[in-house]
Structure formats: C-alpha cells, structure tokens
Design an enzyme around this catalytic site. Structure first.
Site, PDB file in Angstrom:
ATOM      1  N   SER A 126       1.062   5.233   3.461  1.00  0.00           N
ATOM      2  CA  SER A 126       1.354   4.706   4.771  1.00  0.00           C
ATOM      3  C   SER A 126       2.701   3.995   4.894  1.00  0.00           C
ATOM      4  O   SER A 126       3.239   3.869   5.991  1.00  0.00           O
ATOM      5  CB  SER A 126       0.259   3.727   5.176  1.00  0.00           C
ATOM      6  OG  SER A 126       0.273   2.594   4.320  1.00  0.00           O
ATOM      7  N   LYS A 186       6.965  -4.412   5.615  1.00  0.00           N
ATOM      8  CA  LYS A 186       6.012  -3.489   6.240  1.00  0.00           C
ATOM      9  C   LYS A 186       5.250  -4.240   7.329  1.00  0.00           C
ATOM     10  O   LYS A 186       4.822  -5.380   7.125  1.00  0.00           O
ATOM     11  CB  LYS A 186       5.048  -2.972   5.170  1.00  0.00           C
ATOM     12  CG  LYS A 186       4.115  -1.848   5.646  1.00  0.00           C
ATOM     13  CD  LYS A 186       3.168  -1.430   4.511  1.00  0.00           C
ATOM     14  CE  LYS A 186       2.315  -0.220   4.872  1.00  0.00           C
ATOM     15  NZ  LYS A 186       1.378   0.136   3.790  1.00  0.00           N
ATOM     16  N   SER A 201      -0.064   3.778  -0.936  1.00  0.00           N
ATOM     17  CA  SER A 201       0.843   3.607   0.209  1.00  0.00           C
ATOM     18  C   SER A 201       2.203   3.025  -0.122  1.00  0.00           C
ATOM     19  O   SER A 201       3.106   3.042   0.718  1.00  0.00           O
ATOM     20  CB  SER A 201       0.183   2.734   1.280  1.00  0.00           C
ATOM     21  OG  SER A 201      -0.799   3.478   1.957  1.00  0.00           O
TER      22      SER A 201
END
Lengths: 498, 509
Positions: free
Chosen positions: B159, B84, B183
């Site tokens: 997210s 990420k 997330s």
C-alpha cells in the site's frame, strides 16, 4: 396491557426459581481504564477525553495498573481464583456511545474466576452465592435524548453523546446460577447486592452509589418445575439500579413467568427493563443470532500477567471486610443483635459510623437515622444516603442537644430545616431562633404560672405522684412556645415544691 | 551543487552537508519542495504537501544549529521526510486515503511524528496509499493513483506506493511507511528503493492508523540501507503508549549497516527459503535474485537452503487474521465523531444506525468493504474456531518455523515479490491475484520478524527487482549488515545507486 401474574406464594410452591446477577461496579480510579483521561462525576460534557477515550484513529489502549489491582482486591474478597494470565477481548457492536464501536472486555480469560460470597439473611443465616467471574471492562459514554417525552429515545428529536464516561473502568461480577433460593430469592439477591456494595466500599475500589450509576445489575430469572430439572429459559432485566428494584424485579419475574408457564406459554429469552413507575418489568429486545459480538482477543493489549508475589502483596494490604467491621462496630456501639440488624436493613451502618466519627453518641446517631430520617426517606421514596443531610449535620444536632441548647422538639424542627435546604443545623437554629429558654427568670415565671393554674396537680406531685408532671411541663412548653428544656422545667418544679 | 545533484544525495550525505553548514535545512527542504512541484504531475505521490510547516520546521532547526544547540540530536537532524498518510500528524490532514476521513485534522501526533519533530526533521507532506493500507498497488486510494517513477504506466506497489515513489523520484530522501503484509517492502521492490519492516513492537504504533493491529508495523523507506538504518534509529524504541512495544532500546542497526559496507560476510549464514520462489515467479526476478545470492557468497557468506514447511499456509491464514482485525479496527468510522457523515435520504428513518450505514456505504471503497465483510464473517459465532482459531494456529506454526530456521542461519532471504511493477488495472478486477503478490512478504508480519527489501537489479522489462532479508525477532541489526554489503557490491557493478538508471525528466525542468 398488564401481564398476568401468579400469587408469589403459589408461584414458588409450584416452581423452583433460579436467579443470576451480573453486577457492574464502576471503579474509583483517578483515570480511565486505557488512557490517562481524568475521571470526575458530573464534569462538563466531553471534557474528560484523550485521543484514546475518543477512539481517534491511531490511538491505542494501555491498561491502568490501578484498575487491575482493584480487580485483584475484589477477586481476593470474593475468594476467586486469580488467573496468572488474563486477556482482554473486543466485543464488537455499533452504538453511538461507543467511541471505537467495540467494547474492551475480558471474555474467555477473565482475571477473576470461580469464587463465592457468603451473605447474611434476615434471620441471621448465611447463604453462599457462587461467583462465576469478576472481569474488567470499560464503560461506554452516555446518550441524552432531546425533544421527546421524559428523555426517552422514542419521539426524541435528536440525541447528544457525552463521552466523559467512555473508558471508565468497570468490574462485572457474574454469579453462577443461584439455586436453592426458593421463596427467598429476592431476599438473597438484596442481601448479596448490599454485601457486595459494602465490600467494594470497604476495599476502596468504588463509591458504589447506585443512584449515580456506580453500581447496577442485570437480573436473570428463570423457573423450572423441580430442582433436578435443567435450567429454564431466563429473562434478563437490564440495568436495575436500586436494591429494592432488584428485589421487586425478582418477585415480579417469578410471578410473571409462573403465570405464563402455567398457562402453557413460553418464556422468551429477552432483555427486559424494570419500570419504577409501574412496578413492573417490560419486555425489550428478544435475543437473536444478530447479537453476535464477534469476540476476539484485542491485539492492541498484551496478556495481563499477574504473579503470585503481586497477589500476595495485595493480600497483605486487604482492609477489614464488612462482616468483621460490623461485628467490631456492634461491640463498640453496644448494640443488640436486633438493633444491629435494624441498622443493616436500613442501610445505615456507614451513616451511623460517620455520625459517630463526627462526634455523636452511637445511640443518638441510631435514633436519628433509624427514626426521624428513615421516616422522611420513606416518605420521599429515597435512600437515607440521598437525603440532603449529612452525618456531620446529625452529629451537630446531637451536640446541640447534649449542650442543652436544643430540646427534642426543637432538634426535630432543626433537622426539618436542614432537610428543607435551609442550611447547617447552626444556621437553621439561628435563622428561626430555635434556642431553649435558658433565662431562668422567664422560665421560673412560666413554672410559677403553671403551678398556680393547676392546684390539683400540685397536690398530687406533693404526695409523690409524679405522673401529672407532664401536664405541667406541657403548660410551660406552651407558654414558652416550646423553647423550654423539659429537664430544666421538671427540676424547677421539684425545687419549688420542696 | 545544483538542486538536482543535492536531492540525489543519500540522506546521510545530506545530513553531513547540513552539519558542515554547506547547506541549510531550509535550502534542502526547499529543494525537495521544488522537486515535488515538478514531479507530482508525473508520480502523484502526495495527498498533502505541508510546505509551509516544513520550512518553519527547517528554520527552527537551522536556528538551533546556528546556536550550537543540536547536542544529542540524531544524525539525520535537519533532513526532510515524507509521511505515509496512515500516520497521524497534528494539524496536518490525515486521511488514510479514504473518503471517510477526508478533511480530518488530527489533534495529536503519532509517537514517531513526535520523534521526527524532536529530531528537527521537516515534514514535507503526506503520501498516498491504498485506502487504509489495503492493497498492493495504491490503486485503491480514494484520491487517485500514484505512478511508478520508473514507468508512469505502472503501479508503484502498495500500500505504501506514495512513500516509495516519493523517495524513488527524489521528492523526499526519506519516508515513513506502514507494513502489515508487505506495504513497505513490496513498493520498495517495485520502485528500486529500500524498505524496512522492523520487528513487531520495535517501533511504536501509537498514532499509526490501525489496519490489522497484530501485523501493523511502522518502518523506514529510503534509497540506501544506511539511510533506512539511521531513520530506524530515530523512530524506534519503547513507548508506554503502545503496550505491544518492546521494552528495549533500538538494536544497533546503523552500526550494522556501516559494518556491512566493508563487504565482509565471512561467518554470516544465509538461508534460502525453499518455499518461496519457483512457479509464479517472473524469470527476471528469479535471475536477479540468484545472481545476488552468488554475490553474497562471493563476500564470504555461507549460503544454504532452509525449509519453513508451514510458510505456504501463511498467506491463507493472513487473509483470515488481517480482515478479522480490519473489520473491528474500522468499526469506529461511523460518522459520529469525525470524518465523513452521510445522513439517510428522505423517507429513511433518521436514526444513528441508518446514519452509520449510509456513511460507511459512501465512505469506504470496494476493497475495504470486501475485507470488512470477510473479517466479519470469519469472526462470527460458529465460524470463529474454524477460521480465526485455525489461522492463529497456523500463525504459531509459522513462528515456530522461523525460530527453527534461525537456529541454522543468521538471516533468511527470498525475492520480495514474485513480479516487478505491473500495469495499472492489470489486477484490480482479480483480487486473488493481487493477494498472491504478497506471498513472500506476509510471512514476516505473521511471525513478527524484521524484514527488508533492497533493489538487486532490473528485470527483463527494465523494472527493479527486490531482494528480501529476514532476521530473528529483536535482531534487526542481523539483516542490515548483509543488506548493506550486497548493496555496496551491486552498486559497484552498476556504477552507482540503481536509481541512476532511471530517467528523471522532472529534475531537468
């Protein structure tokens, strides 16, 4: 526009001054407060950095345990209550020299709270300064404004930021309002600052060199009509970095506020700056609601847990405190109380101790630092420490005198040479040929000539009146361009007369 | 074995093929780079593909393996991974999906990246996210949407939509995410993948770009419970650079996952959280969840309802604490040292304060600004006690609730999210409805307890549903066992991993 001032004696008669001091002391740890970046004074800009001290995304602070131990030492020396649990908070505000745009400081849970410091005043009396807290925080970087006059931000073309200092550990020592100081407010502040400086040096936790910014103070002053009234509105003069400046700030603020209040004016709660050039404080920023630092506990740092056992371990290793040390040195040096006070007032204790350690006699060391060198420092407007001469240099001069290689006059010339940057005493002596005339032949010839030139003096000396000896010595000195040893000359004269 | 078959293996199976030298790390890495090339036009999961670096890392590992020099490396050694873009990678651009960090190349590696590199796991690239991990759909990325591999008209969650989509579309067998309010888990639920938020402090945060420091946690994303466990063990453990890191070794999560594969849950006490579910939960979500609970019971688990009375307040408290920390953590993006710098226009004084203001105005997106403003307000003098102070008290009550619940049960369960993946634009104009989607995931962050999401079937709309497990702090292993058991039981019903039900046209190219 010059501000109206009241005579100091009148101001303190009419009003009761209350002062407060917030002193920042830079700790002399090897590394920064929250990362292993090395700390060194005067390094190339932006070389003492890690991702943490630069506040790079993802970086996290981790507390430097040595800095915490230093804080505990200071807490013990200031008779503070040392919190079992203390906490770091974020003080949020935007400024270019702050890598994270928040400072990590202690807010409602400082490591040290509620202590005091006894300070000795000029007359030998003791005044107890109450301490509110002594908390740990990190320093910001340093801005340099380029292109304007005298390096100020006004008129500057651009600014450069050096983050080497960002993250250097500080302890901020905050006094409670110092009440009952009256006309001695400035003296008490000066004595407090010097005592604090001596303590942090004795503890070995800071170099405490004010001229390098290792130690600086914010000076709060307020007035009230009488001691039973609530505290008046205070002014806060920021970052004063000399003892004299702190004392003068207090006198100035008392005079300024007294005049203002007497004229029906109001003291603004503002930050001011001490201007060494004009010997005044100048108004800065008025404190408003905009100064909301939005403090909250720093979630990146766990609470600091300080156990009783840890405090006891540190307490066992506490060094000699300045007052004990002073008493010990006074005994060792055989100084009178008055002499010792002169030494303290001249800020020469460390210098004399180092000079003695380097081999000089105590009285010899004192003579130089409180005499010739104090005059020189005054003339230059600097502290003794800032003079370009070291205790080792002074000790060397003393040794040259003791061995008869220099007389007083040549010694002074040698010291002047050292101060002028000509090198060590030995180098100065060699460069100028400052050596006492040891050649007895030449000296004898000069003595003979002087005696022959002054038959009347010879008569007086023969009759036992020694007063005119000086005139003979003077004549010999002139003849030898000052390079004679006065003792040797008078010895020779006596020999010749009898 | 074709590339399409190879990339569909679990990470554990890939690792086995590497160890047995059936396939090299380079071949495996190249196969995934090929999938990335084919799938990106559909899913757009990556912000940066670091193919060259990945292949070099793979070669370095293959050389070690050939030299018999892999002693002590973790089981996943040689298997590639996606990261990420909230985690800093030395020499590889890291943006947090924000314009304000565009072009920044970090000079250091996060602790988890050091561990990944030490494990010989090639880094395929950086995955998309909502800007600074703020959002639940990845629609708040400054660099475009990521699409759900199940249905490209739907969001992948957020997210960490990039990491979840990359894993779900077979672009990567493994990924790292960060989880501040769900997330990792919610995108896992939306994409039919597995996502784990470890115990707070179980994985070092050093190098994870901070969103809300007291809630942030790095964790693994994968297609199986065992794979997440194996990755969890690679990245977990104490780190002196993070003072909130737990000074203890990683719990034995892989062993617990393998134990779970035996599908024997006798003696495992499972608590249904009374306060999560009911109104606002999609019918298909509730149905799949209830069926999964029955499966747990059928394997011997003892299921009962447990009440955590303060849980309903955790969402509100979260939306005070999180933005407060955000407002402070994002202060450093001021144009002074790195990233974007916007000078004030002519006529405006060219001061540092103005430069900071113009930079932040241009560099941050709406959602980030919204949270900075909320947090600044909540921390303001005079409001602090009412907002931040009260929220912290709620947090303490939520922690107490979990502690009490875990006196009665070994794990707690709930749906991961009230809905399945929604369509683009459905919630962007209504932030509150977006926030409500995190109602089931936020409590774990507030309490610091570990939680994970695994797929438990498809809703009526054909989209995956997530099943969430919670475990006590520092006992992450407690949830891996029932999760692996449930996964095995479900896969038996489905005849394989849930992703086999998903069309993958990009693999046929």
């Amino acid at each position: 526009m010059a501000e109206k001032l009241m005579k100091f004696s009148e101001a303190v008669k009419r009003f009761d001054p209350v002062i407060g001091l917030e002193t920042h002391v830079e700790l002399c740890t090897n590394t920064k407060l929250f990362c292993p970046a090395h700390i060194e004074f005067g390094g190339e800009p932006n070389t003492q950095l890690t991702p943490v001290s630069l506040g790079l995304p993802g970086s996290l602070p981790v507390i430097n345990e040595t800095a915490v131990d230093f804080a505990i030492k200071l807490g013990l020396a200031l008779h503070c209550e040392i919190a079992e649990w203390s906490q770091f908070a974020r003080k949020n505000y935007f400024y270019p020299d702050m890598p994270r745009d928040y400072q990590i400081s202690q807010y409602d849970k400082p490591t040290n709270g509620n202590g005091y410091l006894d300070v000795e005043l000029d007359d030998g009396s003791i005044f107890r300064v109450p301490i509110e807290r002594a908390h740990i925080e990190d320093d910001a970087g340093k801005n340099t404004h380029v292109g304007g006059a005298d390096g100020r931000i006004e008129g500057a073309d651009h600014s450069l930021v050096d983050y080497n200092r960002a993250g250097v550990p500080l302890i901020e020592i905050v006094t409670k309002p110092i009440e009952g100081a009256g006309e001695r407010a400035a003296e008490i502040a000066g004595a407090y600052m010097r005592t604090l400086r001596d303590i942090v040096r004795a503890l070995g936790i800071s170099h405490a060199r004010m001229e390098q910014g290792n130690m600086r103070a914010d000076v709060n002053v307020s007035l009230r009509n009488k001691p039973t009234d609530p505290l008046g509105t205070r002014s806060e003069t920021k970052n004063v970095n000399s003892f004299r400046g702190i004392e003068k700030t207090i006198v100035y603020e008392i005079r300024r506020q007294a005049a203002l209040l007497t004229d029906g004016g109001e003291v603004l709660q503002e930050t001011r700056h001490w201007d060494e050039a004009t010997q005044t404080t100048a108004g800065g920023r008025v404190k408003t609601d905009a100064d909301d630092y939005r403090y909250f506990p720093d979630p990146d740092l766990v609470m600091l847990h300080i156990t009783k056992e840890h405090i006891e371990r540190i307490a066992k290793d506490m060094p000699e405190m300045p007052r004990e040390r002073r008493n010990r040195l006074q005994k060792e040096w055989k100084f009178s109380d008055l002499e010792m006070r002169d030494v303290i007032n001249a800020d020469a204790l460390d210098l004399i101790e180092d000079t003695v350690k380097a081999g000089a006699s105590a009285s010899g060391a004192k003579k130089w630092w409180l005499g010739e060198l104090s005059r020189e420092a005054n003339a230059q407007g600097v502290s003794l420490e800032e003079l370009p001469i070291t205790p080792a240099d002074v000790a060397e001069v003393e040794k040259l005198i003791a061995s008869g290689k220099l007389n007083d006059k040549l010694a002074k010339k040698t010291v002047s040479g050292v101060l002028a940057g000509e090198g060590t005493p030995d180098e100065v002596v060699k460069k100028h040929g400052y050596e006492v005339v040891q050649d007895t032949g030449a000296l004898e010839a000069a003595v003979d000539q002087a005696l022959a030139d002054n038959p009347d003096i010879v008569e007086k000396l023969k009759s036992g009146n020694m007063k005119p000896m000086g005139a003979i010595i003077g004549a010999v000195m002139r003849a030898t361009k000052g390079q004679a040893d006065a003792k040797a000359v008078s010895g020779l004269v006596m020999k010749k007369l009898h | 074995m074709s590339n399409a078959e190879l990339v569909k293996l679990s990470a554990a199976q890939m690792a086995e093929k590497i160890r047995s030298k059936e396939v090299s790390s380079r071949e495996l890495t190249q196969a995934h780079l090929d999938v990335i090339e084919a799938a990106e036009p559909t899913v757009n999961a990556f912000l940066h593909v670091s193919g060259k670096e990945a292949l070099a890392q793979a070669d370095a590992f293959d050389k070690k393996l050939a030299a018999g020099d892999t002693e002590g490396l973790p089981e996943l050694a040689g298997v590639p991974i996606a990261i990420k873009d909230m985690i800093v990678t030395k020499g590889i651009p890291t943006t947090a999906a924000s314009k304000i960090l565009e072009g920044w190349v970090p000079p250091y590696d996060a602790t988890v990246i050091e561990k990944i590199k030490a494990a010989g796991m090639p880094i395929l690239g950086k995955t998309n996210l909502d800007e600074f991990a703020q959002g639940s759909s990845t629609e708040h990325s400054a660099f475009g949407n990521t699409h759900n591999p199940w249905d490209a008209t739907r969001v992948p969650g957020g997210s960490g939509g990039g990491s979840a989509s990359a894993v779900g579309s077979y672009e990567a067998p493994l990924a790292l995410g960060t989880d501040t309010g769900g997330s990792i888990r919610q995108p896992g639920a939306f994409t039919g993948t597995v996502g784990v938020k470890p115990t707070y402090g179980g994985v070092s945060r050093y190098g994870a770009i901070a969103m809300a420091s007291s809630l942030d946690q790095i964790g693994p994303c994968a297609r199986t419970v065992l794979d997440t466990a194996l990755l969890h063990e690679v990245i977990g453990g104490n780190d002196r650079r993070d003072s909130t890191s737990i000074p203890a070794p990683v719990p034995p999560v892989a062993a617990a996952a393998r134990e779970g594969l035996k599908r024997d849950l006798k003696g495992v006490r499972v608590g249904l959280i009374k306060e999560i579910g009911g109104e606002g939960f999609e019918a298909g979500v509730a149905a799949r969840f209830n069926e999964a609970v029955k499966l747990l019971e059928s394997m011997g688990a003892e299921v009962k309802e447990v009440s955590l009375p303060h849980l309903p307040y955790s969402l509100s408290a979260y939306y005070i604490i999180m933005p407060s920390e955000v407002s402070s953590n994002l202060a450093r993006y001021d144009g002074m040292r790195y990233g974007l710098r916007v000078m004030p226009p002519a006529g405006v004084p060219q001061t540092s304060a103005n430069m900071m203001a113009y930079t932040r105005e241009a560099g941050f997106g709406d959602e980030v600004k919204r949270r900075i403003i909320l947090g600044t307000y909540a921390l303001s003098a005079g409001y602090y006690d009412a907002w931040y102070g009260s929220a912290q008290k709620v947090r303490t009550l939520v922690i107490d609730d979990f502690n009490k619940a875990f006196e009665q049960v070994d794990v707690l369960v709930s749906p991961t999210a009230p809905s399945t993946a929604f369509h683009f634009g459905e919630k962007t104009s209504d932030p509150l409805s977006m926030y409500l989607g995190d109602v089931a995931t936020i409590p774990a962050n507030m309490a610091g307890v570990p939680a994970m999401s695994i797929p438990c079937g498809l809703s009526d709309n054909g989209m995956p549903v997530g099943f969430q497990f919670f475990a006590p702090q520092r006992h992450d292993e407690a949830m891996y066992k029932p999760a692996a058991a449930l996964e095995a039981a479900l896969e038996e019903q489905w005849g394989g991993n849930i992703l086999t039900k998903m069309a993958t046209p990009w693999l046929n190219a």
